[in-house]
Motif scaffolding. Structure first.
Motif, PDB file in Angstrom:
ATOM      1  N   ALA A   1       9.761  -3.019  -7.384  1.00 40.96           N
ATOM      2  CA  ALA A   1       8.779  -2.396  -6.489  1.00 40.96           C
ATOM      3  C   ALA A   1       7.483  -3.185  -6.479  1.00 40.96           C
ATOM      4  N   ALA A   2       7.071  -3.683  -7.639  1.00 39.09           N
ATOM      5  CA  ALA A   2       5.805  -4.422  -7.721  1.00 39.09           C
ATOM      6  C   ALA A   2       5.852  -5.690  -6.888  1.00 39.09           C
ATOM      7  N   GLU A   3       6.956  -6.429  -6.945  1.00 40.21           N
ATOM      8  CA  GLU A   3       7.063  -7.660  -6.153  1.00 40.21           C
ATOM      9  C   GLU A   3       7.142  -7.351  -4.667  1.00 40.21           C
ATOM     10  N   PHE A   4       7.769  -6.226  -4.304  1.00 42.69           N
ATOM     11  CA  PHE A   4       7.800  -5.833  -2.896  1.00 42.69           C
ATOM     12  C   PHE A   4       6.386  -5.547  -2.399  1.00 42.69           C
ATOM     13  N   VAL A   5       5.614  -4.804  -3.167  1.00 39.57           N
ATOM     14  CA  VAL A   5       4.233  -4.496  -2.776  1.00 39.57           C
ATOM     15  C   VAL A   5       3.426  -5.781  -2.646  1.00 39.57           C
ATOM     16  N   ALA A   6       3.639  -6.735  -3.551  1.00 39.09           N
ATOM     17  CA  ALA A   6       2.933  -8.011  -3.473  1.00 39.09           C
ATOM     18  C   ALA A   6       3.306  -8.760  -2.197  1.00 39.09           C
ATOM     19  N   ALA A   7       4.587  -8.711  -1.817  1.00 33.60           N
ATOM     20  CA  ALA A   7       5.023  -9.376  -0.589  1.00 33.60           C
ATOM     21  C   ALA A   7       4.376  -8.738   0.634  1.00 33.60           C
ATOM     22  N   VAL A   8       4.313  -7.423   0.650  1.00 33.22           N
ATOM     23  CA  VAL A   8       3.681  -6.726   1.775  1.00 33.22           C
ATOM     24  C   VAL A   8       2.216  -7.140   1.900  1.00 33.22           C
ATOM     25  N   GLY A   9       1.574  -7.364   0.768  1.00 32.65           N
ATOM     26  CA  GLY A   9       0.185  -7.799   0.789  1.00 32.65           C
ATOM     27  C   GLY A   9      -0.022  -9.162   1.409  1.00 32.65           C
ATOM     28  N   ARG A  10       1.041  -9.956   1.512  1.00 32.90           N
ATOM     29  CA  ARG A  10       0.946 -11.291   2.123  1.00 32.90           C
ATOM     30  C   ARG A  10       1.295 -11.286   3.610  1.00 32.90           C
ATOM     31  N   MET A  11       1.634 -10.134   4.164  1.00 32.12           N
ATOM     32  CA  MET A  11       2.008 -10.069   5.577  1.00 32.12           C
ATOM     33  C   MET A  11       0.770 -10.161   6.457  1.00 32.12           C
ATOM     34  N   THR A  12       0.950 -10.743   7.642  1.00 33.15           N
ATOM     35  CA  THR A  12      -0.181 -10.998   8.534  1.00 33.15           C
ATOM     36  C   THR A  12      -0.045 -10.325   9.892  1.00 33.15           C
ATOM     37  N   ILE A  13       1.077  -9.648  10.135  1.00 35.33           N
ATOM     38  CA  ILE A  13       1.344  -9.029  11.433  1.00 35.33           C
ATOM     39  C   ILE A  13       1.568  -7.533  11.222  1.00 35.33           C
ATOM     40  N   PRO A  14       0.938  -6.688  12.035  1.00 37.77           N
ATOM     41  CA  PRO A  14       1.068  -5.244  11.812  1.00 37.77           C
ATOM     42  C   PRO A  14       2.475  -4.699  12.041  1.00 37.77           C
ATOM     43  N   GLU A  15       3.234  -5.278  13.000  1.00 41.35           N
ATOM     44  CA  GLU A  15       4.598  -4.807  13.242  1.00 41.35           C
ATOM     45  C   GLU A  15       5.501  -5.388  12.159  1.00 41.35           C
ATOM     46  N   ARG A  16       5.969  -4.526  11.243  1.00 40.20           N
ATOM     47  CA  ARG A  16       6.651  -4.998  10.049  1.00 40.20           C
ATOM     48  C   ARG A  16       8.050  -4.400   9.941  1.00 40.20           C
ATOM     49  N   PHE A  17       8.970  -5.234   9.444  1.00 34.97           N
ATOM     50  CA  PHE A  17      10.360  -4.825   9.295  1.00 34.97           C
ATOM     51  C   PHE A  17      10.899  -5.326   7.960  1.00 34.97           C
ATOM     52  N   VAL A  18      11.914  -4.616   7.463  1.00 35.86           N
ATOM     53  CA  VAL A  18      12.595  -5.061   6.258  1.00 35.86           C
ATOM     54  C   VAL A  18      14.026  -4.541   6.296  1.00 35.86           C
ATOM     55  N   SER A  19      14.913  -5.297   5.682  1.00 37.90           N
ATOM     56  CA  SER A  19      16.310  -4.889   5.546  1.00 37.90           C
ATOM     57  C   SER A  19      16.606  -4.736   4.056  1.00 37.90           C
ATOM     58  N   LEU A  20      17.178  -3.588   3.682  1.00 36.42           N
ATOM     59  CA  LEU A  20      17.422  -3.274   2.277  1.00 36.42           C
ATOM     60  C   LEU A  20      18.837  -2.751   2.085  1.00 36.42           C
ATOM     61  N   VAL A  21      19.311  -2.807   0.843  1.00 34.12           N
ATOM     62  CA  VAL A  21      20.511  -2.063   0.468  1.00 34.12           C
ATOM     63  C   VAL A  21      20.043  -0.748  -0.153  1.00 34.12           C
ATOM     64  N   PRO A  22      20.914   0.263  -0.208  1.00 37.57           N
ATOM     65  CA  PRO A  22      20.467   1.576  -0.699  1.00 37.57           C
ATOM     66  C   PRO A  22      19.806   1.549  -2.074  1.00 37.57           C
ATOM     67  N   ALA A  23      20.298   0.728  -2.988  1.00 38.80           N
ATOM     68  CA  ALA A  23      19.700   0.690  -4.327  1.00 38.80           C
ATOM     69  C   ALA A  23      18.249   0.223  -4.267  1.00 38.80           C
ATOM     70  N   GLN A  24      17.953  -0.716  -3.373  1.00 40.73           N
ATOM     71  CA  GLN A  24      16.568  -1.187  -3.227  1.00 40.73           C
ATOM     72  C   GLN A  24      15.685  -0.093  -2.639  1.00 40.73           C
ATOM     73  N   LEU A  25      16.196   0.621  -1.646  1.00 40.45           N
ATOM     74  CA  LEU A  25      15.420   1.717  -1.066  1.00 40.45           C
ATOM     75  C   LEU A  25      15.100   2.765  -2.130  1.00 40.45           C
ATOM     76  N   ALA A  26      16.078   3.085  -2.966  1.00 41.58           N
ATOM     77  CA  ALA A  26      15.843   4.062  -4.032  1.00 41.58           C
ATOM     78  C   ALA A  26      14.773   3.567  -5.000  1.00 41.58           C
ATOM     79  N   THR A  27      14.802   2.280  -5.314  1.00 44.35           N
ATOM     80  CA  THR A  27      13.794   1.696  -6.205  1.00 44.35           C
ATOM     81  C   THR A  27      12.395   1.852  -5.624  1.00 44.35           C
ATOM     82  N   LEU A  28      12.251   1.605  -4.338  1.00 42.95           N
ATOM     83  CA  LEU A  28      10.936   1.698  -3.698  1.00 42.95           C
ATOM     84  C   LEU A  28      10.464   3.142  -3.590  1.00 42.95           C
ATOM     85  N   LEU A  29      11.381   4.063  -3.353  1.00 42.92           N
ATOM     86  CA  LEU A  29      10.991   5.468  -3.255  1.00 42.92           C
ATOM     87  C   LEU A  29      10.518   6.017  -4.598  1.00 42.92           C
TER      88      LEU A  29
END
Length: 376
Positions: free
Chosen positions: A122-150
């Motif tokens: 989750a921490a590395e995902f948040v860090a990646a989001v902090g490097r985004m430059t465009i407001p329209e944002r997308f990501v593709s995940l597997v269920p285990a990753q979604l559970a980790t972020l939730l």
């Protein structure tokens, strides 16, 4: 003919894919530095990308895709998601889901942001989001990753700002989807495979000009995103990519129904066991179990049995606090009530962690091997 170039997963894949889509050497992304065995030096001119399947339920195959197919899929995805934007790359680039993110980024002329680290956190995902430059944002995940972020407040908050969160790779448990939507996350279920250039059905609806038909209970997919076939295996190509009514199709080996608008996938044709003369679909057993509290990750495999021939056995990494004897009995009873007594798992085994492939999917072959070896 053109050369087939092997590139290890990592920073160089985006530029190599860009060149392949522009007509350069065909590309195969390897999981490591070692070049896969048995690859040809050259491939047909139309081929831009070769993807090795994960082999989660059988032997790996090498799927050959054209630039036209990959870009058609990227365009259909962009349209279905409401327009272009910036993607977070959270999946391995030697699998089609990760390569999809790169292809969509190239089509949208945006720079993907990579989640760093050997393991998804989750921490590395948040860090990646902090490097985004465009407001329209997308990501593709597997269920285990979604559970980790939730499970992480900061990551869940960051995810709620995304225009869409694609979740695929395996059947996504209903409780996980409900939890994500309750957190304000715009989650979309994605269905597809390497043979269809990745996800081609979102929330049951075919995207772009994807076609769906059901033949003898099997889901067939048609449209511009289909692969050329399997590299070096013309017999399997002919079997899995038939032409019917003037349309070329891919036989998915999934079972399901289609009412003309919405596709419902119910399981795999090859996941049916026969227990005491009764057919049991393992995917159906999984779906019932995953609706039970604490069993959203349940995996069911067929294990030989002296009396019944085969029986379903479930494995989970559920916390001990949620998997007491009463919960096991209730889960088995729910399966029997929904699917019949033959479908009731012979046992529900708890492991500290489920074995995973690099794609994030559960390694079902490893699960079965461990059970056969006496682990549970």
């Amino acid at each position: 003919m053109k050369r087939l170039t092997v590139v290890p997963a990592g920073a160089g894949v985006l530029s190599a894919l860009r060149a392949a889509l522009a007509g350069g050497d065909a590309l195969l992304v390897s999981a490591g530095e070692q070049v896969p065995e048995g690859l040809p030096d050259v491939v047909e001119q139309r081929i831009a990308l070769v993807v090795e399947t994960s082999g989660s339920t059988g032997r790996p195959k090498r799927v050959a895709l054209s630039a036209d197919a990959l870009l058609a899929n990227a365009g259909a995805s962009e349209s279905a998601l409401g327009g272009p934007g910036q993607w977070v790359l959270a999946l391995p680039t030697h699998y089609i889901a990760g390569l999809n993110v790169l292809a969509r980024s190239l089509a949208a002329e945006t720079e993907p942001v990579v989640v760093e680290g050997e393991h998804f956190t989750a921490a590395e995902f948040v860090a990646a989001v902090g490097r985004m430059t465009i407001p329209e944002r997308f990501v593709s995940l597997v269920p285990a990753q979604l559970a980790t972020l939730l499970d992480d407040a900061a990551a869940s908050s960051a995810l709620s700002a995304f225009a869409a969160v694609l979740v695929g790779g395996q059947a996504t448990p209903g409780p996980l989807l409900d939890r994500a939507r309750a957190a304000g996350i715009r989650v979309r279920r994605s269905y597809g495979s390497s043979e269809t250039s990745g996800g081609c059905v979102y929330d049951g609806h075919p995207i772009g000009t994807t076609e769906v038909r059901i033949v003898d209970g099997e889901v067939w997919i048609g449209g511009p995103g289909l692969a050329e076939g399997y590299l070096g295996d013309p017999e399997l190509t002919a079997e899995r990519f038939p032409t019917a009514d003037g349309v070329r199709w891919f036989r998915t080996a999934d079972t399901g129904s289609f009412d003309g608008e919405v596709l419902t996938v119910t399981g795999r044709r090859d996941d049916v066991l026969i227990s005491g003369g009764v057919k049991v679909a393992l995917g159906a057993v999984e779906r019932v179990l995953r609706e039970r509290p604490g069993l959203s990750d349940a995996v069911v495999v067929a294990i030989p049995d002296e009396r019944w021939g085969e029986v379903p056995v479930a494995v989970t990494a559920a916390p001990l606090s949620t998997l007491d004897a009463e919960a096991v009995v209730e889960a088995g009873a729910a399966v029997a009530a929904a699917l019949g007594p033959a479908a009731r798992p012979a046992r529900i085994v708890r492991w500290d962690a489920l074995p995973l492939l690099a794609s994030g999917k559960v390694d079902r072959l490893a699960v079965r091997a461990r059970l056969l070896g006496g682990d549970g």
